[in-house]
Design a protein around this motif. Structure first.
Motif, PDB file in Angstrom:
ATOM      1  N   ILE A 174       0.838  -1.204   0.000  1.00 64.78           N
ATOM      2  CA  ILE A 174       0.000   0.000   0.000  1.00 64.78           C
ATOM      3  C   ILE A 174       0.865   1.244   0.000  1.00 64.78           C
ATOM      4  O   ILE A 174       0.604   2.209  -0.738  1.00 64.78           O
ATOM      5  N   LEU A 175       1.920   1.250   0.799  1.00 66.92           N
ATOM      6  CA  LEU A 175       2.790   2.417   0.896  1.00 66.92           C
ATOM      7  C   LEU A 175       3.481   2.710  -0.430  1.00 66.92           C
ATOM      8  O   LEU A 175       3.465   3.850  -0.917  1.00 66.92           O
ATOM      9  N   VAL A 176       4.099   1.687  -1.022  1.00 65.71           N
ATOM     10  CA  VAL A 176       4.822   1.890  -2.272  1.00 65.71           C
ATOM     11  C   VAL A 176       3.869   2.358  -3.376  1.00 65.71           C
ATOM     12  O   VAL A 176       4.202   3.233  -4.179  1.00 65.71           O
ATOM     13  N   THR A 177       2.661   1.809  -3.411  1.00 63.11           N
ATOM     14  CA  THR A 177       1.674   2.215  -4.416  1.00 63.11           C
ATOM     15  C   THR A 177       1.309   3.687  -4.269  1.00 63.11           C
ATOM     16  O   THR A 177       1.271   4.440  -5.248  1.00 63.11           O
ATOM     17  N   SER A 178       1.049   4.108  -3.040  1.00 64.04           N
ATOM     18  CA  SER A 178       0.662   5.505  -2.812  1.00 64.04           C
ATOM     19  C   SER A 178       1.832   6.453  -3.048  1.00 64.04           C
ATOM     20  O   SER A 178       1.634   7.586  -3.513  1.00 64.04           O
ATOM     21  N   VAL A 179       3.052   6.013  -2.750  1.00 66.15           N
ATOM     22  CA  VAL A 179       4.224   6.852  -3.005  1.00 66.15           C
ATOM     23  C   VAL A 179       4.412   7.056  -4.505  1.00 66.15           C
ATOM     24  O   VAL A 179       4.712   8.167  -4.967  1.00 66.15           O
ATOM     25  N   LEU A 180       4.220   6.002  -5.277  1.00 71.54           N
ATOM     26  CA  LEU A 180       4.302   6.137  -6.734  1.00 71.54           C
ATOM     27  C   LEU A 180       3.238   7.105  -7.249  1.00 71.54           C
ATOM     28  O   LEU A 180       3.500   7.926  -8.138  1.00 71.54           O
ATOM     29  N   LEU A 181       2.038   7.018  -6.689  1.00 72.43           N
ATOM     30  CA  LEU A 181       0.974   7.949  -7.077  1.00 72.43           C
ATOM     31  C   LEU A 181       1.342   9.375  -6.700  1.00 72.43           C
ATOM     32  O   LEU A 181       1.168  10.311  -7.502  1.00 72.43           O
ATOM     33  N   ASP A 182       1.866   9.550  -5.499  1.00 73.34           N
ATOM     34  CA  ASP A 182       2.259  10.876  -5.021  1.00 73.34           C
ATOM     35  C   ASP A 182       3.350  11.485  -5.903  1.00 73.34           C
ATOM     36  O   ASP A 182       3.263  12.651  -6.308  1.00 73.34           O
ATOM     37  N   LEU A 183       4.362  10.693  -6.231  1.00 72.04           N
ATOM     38  CA  LEU A 183       5.449  11.196  -7.081  1.00 72.04           C
ATOM     39  C   LEU A 183       4.969  11.430  -8.510  1.00 72.04           C
ATOM     40  O   LEU A 183       5.442  12.352  -9.186  1.00 72.04           O
ATOM     41  N   GLY A 184       4.041  10.605  -8.972  1.00 71.73           N
ATOM     42  CA  GLY A 184       3.484  10.825 -10.299  1.00 71.73           C
ATOM     43  C   GLY A 184       2.738  12.143 -10.382  1.00 71.73           C
ATOM     44  O   GLY A 184       2.872  12.896 -11.365  1.00 71.73           O
ATOM     45  N   ILE A 185       1.942  12.440  -9.358  1.00 65.90           N
ATOM     46  CA  ILE A 185       1.233  13.729  -9.309  1.00 65.90           C
ATOM     47  C   ILE A 185       2.230  14.876  -9.242  1.00 65.90           C
ATOM     48  O   ILE A 185       2.075  15.902  -9.920  1.00 65.90           O
ATOM     49  N   ALA A 186       3.276  14.699  -8.431  1.00 65.14           N
ATOM     50  CA  ALA A 186       4.268  15.768  -8.254  1.00 65.14           C
ATOM     51  C   ALA A 186       4.992  16.080  -9.553  1.00 65.14           C
ATOM     52  O   ALA A 186       5.145  17.256  -9.928  1.00 65.14           O
ATOM     53  N   THR A 187       5.429  15.045 -10.257  1.00 65.98           N
ATOM     54  CA  THR A 187       6.228  15.278 -11.476  1.00 65.98           C
ATOM     55  C   THR A 187       5.366  15.653 -12.675  1.00 65.98           C
ATOM     56  O   THR A 187       5.855  16.294 -13.610  1.00 65.98           O
ATOM     57  N   THR A 188       4.095  15.271 -12.661  1.00 70.23           N
ATOM     58  CA  THR A 188       3.229  15.524 -13.814  1.00 70.23           C
ATOM     59  C   THR A 188       2.497  16.848 -13.718  1.00 70.23           C
ATOM     60  O   THR A 188       2.454  17.638 -14.677  1.00 70.23           O
ATOM     61  N   TRP A 189       1.880  17.115 -12.556  1.00 68.33           N
ATOM     62  CA  TRP A 189       1.011  18.296 -12.422  1.00 68.33           C
ATOM     63  C   TRP A 189       1.558  19.378 -11.493  1.00 68.33           C
ATOM     64  O   TRP A 189       1.194  20.539 -11.613  1.00 68.33           O
ATOM     65  N   LEU A 190       2.409  18.993 -10.560  1.00 68.44           N
ATOM     66  CA  LEU A 190       2.832  19.966  -9.551  1.00 68.44           C
ATOM     67  C   LEU A 190       4.257  20.461  -9.737  1.00 68.44           C
ATOM     68  O   LEU A 190       4.720  21.290  -8.940  1.00 68.44           O
ATOM     69  N   TYR A 191       4.942  19.998 -10.778  1.00 74.46           N
ATOM     70  CA  TYR A 191       6.353  20.361 -10.913  1.00 74.46           C
ATOM     71  C   TYR A 191       6.522  21.875 -11.038  1.00 74.46           C
ATOM     72  O   TYR A 191       5.823  22.553 -11.795  1.00 74.46           O
ATOM     73  N   THR A 192       7.458  22.390 -10.266  1.00 74.90           N
ATOM     74  CA  THR A 192       7.800  23.806 -10.271  1.00 74.90           C
ATOM     75  C   THR A 192       9.314  23.927 -10.316  1.00 74.90           C
ATOM     76  O   THR A 192      10.020  23.264  -9.543  1.00 74.90           O
ATOM     77  N   ALA A 193       9.813  24.740 -11.233  1.00 73.07           N
ATOM     78  CA  ALA A 193      11.263  24.924 -11.344  1.00 73.07           C
ATOM     79  C   ALA A 193      11.815  25.539 -10.063  1.00 73.07           C
ATOM     80  O   ALA A 193      11.105  26.236  -9.320  1.00 73.07           O
ATOM     81  N   SER A 194      13.078  25.281  -9.795  1.00 72.92           N
ATOM     82  CA  SER A 194      13.734  25.831  -8.607  1.00 72.92           C
ATOM     83  C   SER A 194      13.646  27.347  -8.610  1.00 72.92           C
ATOM     84  O   SER A 194      13.913  28.007  -9.614  1.00 72.92           O
TER      85      SER A 194
END
Length: 361
Positions: A174-194
């Motif tokens: 469950i943890l690994v699945t949700s972490v993959l989802l979280d990182l997918g959201i971060a890199t796809t929709w939430l990415y912000t340049a430094s």
């Protein structure tokens, strides 16, 4: 010299992005290893939990889980604990043997999954550190950075529980699945340049307030996962107690989970342990608001929902301690409290405007 520093920061930011994607690849391998653990741990004998619900089994001690080795001998993998009181006070059920199901091959894949999770955690943590070095500040200036740190802390908390010899390997998939989802959201929709922080965030309170908020959320997530699994396991045990025959897949999965009583206790202890830190987070935020905006409380959306989350968890803990709420009612209340935290984390940051609108999306 300034151009050199800018080039170095840009390189670190690029390194951070690569490390994040690398960690996602490793977490994906861990995901498949966990799936394999569940598959190879599937057992043909599915009556252990049903037998445990009988009065005779409830009075007996749970035997150690033994497996046959290639040499013809036996090896002990686990010793399930017998729970003396279920959440409802009516069932005495031993914990299941875990995802490995008591098989040697299942246990091997489980250990591989944990090892890959450790590797993914180290790579992702390196990505967070690289991001911090690239911006020369705490890596919590926008939602992209929040998500990276959130998933890193969640995995770190899980690994810490494993290191403390707690029986939580059942949480791995469950943890690994949700972490993959979280990182997918971060890199796809939430990415912000430094980029640099807005003026209001230039404070040492950023390290104190935001770090504790992220840590609390990550641990609350683990407590919520325990509550969700409790609901499934409790329903399964209730069906067995009523003489029903659950489906083969449901039986194969849920009989290997900890008992409903254990999951109920696990969720409660996790939430109770982190609640004082959430209280400190709100107090620290109020002090920071006084320094930054000249007032300690202004009913900003983030402040309101942080308080609502605090009240929800306070009601949950109060009900458990005084009203004697156990079981499903307590689990529903715990999940409502975590839903408030999730709304405060995503909804308020992205959909509502206020002084805390730093989502960066």
């Amino acid at each position: 010299m300034t151009l050199l520093a800018a080039a170095t920061n840009e390189s670190l930011a690029d390194l951070s992005n690569k490390l994040v994607y690398a960690s996602m690849a490793v977490y994906m391998l861990a995901f498949f290893a966990h799936i394999t653990e569940w598959v190879f741990g599937s057992r043909s004998k599915v009556g252990r939990t049903a037998a445990a619900l009988t009065p005779a089994a409830a009075a007996a001690s749970a035997p150690a889980v033994q497996v046959r080795t290639k040499g013809g001998g036996t090896a002990v993998l686990d010793k399930p604990k017998v729970v003396t009181r279920a959440a409802s006070g009516a069932r005495d059920v031993p914990d299941g043997p875990g995802a490995a199901g008591g098989t040697e091959k299942g246990d091997l894949y489980g250990r591989i999954a944990v090892s890959l999770t450790v590797l993914g955690f180290l790579i992702e943590a390196s990505g967070v550190v690289s991001r911090a070095l690239s911006v020369e500040r705490a890596p919590w200036g926008n939602m992209y950075e929040f998500n990276l740190t959130f998933s890193t802390v969640a995995v770190g908390a899980y690994l810490a529980l494993l290191a403390l010899k707690k029986n939580v390997r059942w949480l791995g998939l469950i943890l690994v699945t949700s972490v993959l989802l979280d990182l997918g959201i971060a890199t796809t929709w939430l990415y912000t340049a430094s980029d640099q922080l807005v003026p209001a965030l230039h404070s040492y309170w950023l390290w104190i307030h935001v770090s504790t908020a992220i840590f609390c959320g990550a641990v609350f997530y683990i407590g919520a996962a325990g509550a969700v699994l409790y609901l499934f396991r409790d329903s399964y045990e209730s069906d067995l107690e009523a003489g029903k025959t659950p489906g083969r897949f449901r039986t194969s999965v849920l009989e290997r989970m900890p008992s409903a009583a254990t999951l109920d206790k696990f969720s409660y202890r996790i939430n109770a342990a982190v609640f004082p830190l959430w209280t400190f987070t709100i107090v620290a935020g109020a002090i920071w608001a006084g320094d930054a905006w000249g007032r300690y409380w202004g009913w900003d959306p983030k402040e309101v929902w942080s308080f609502v989350t605090w009240v929800a968890y306070a009601c949950y803990l109060h009900a458990r301690a005084t009203a004697g709420w156990k079981g499903r009612k307590a689990a529903y209340l715990a999940l409502f409290a975590f839903a408030c935290w999730i709304w405060n984390y995503y909804g308020v940051n992205i959909l509502l405007s206020g002084k805390h609108s730093y989502a960066g999306v």
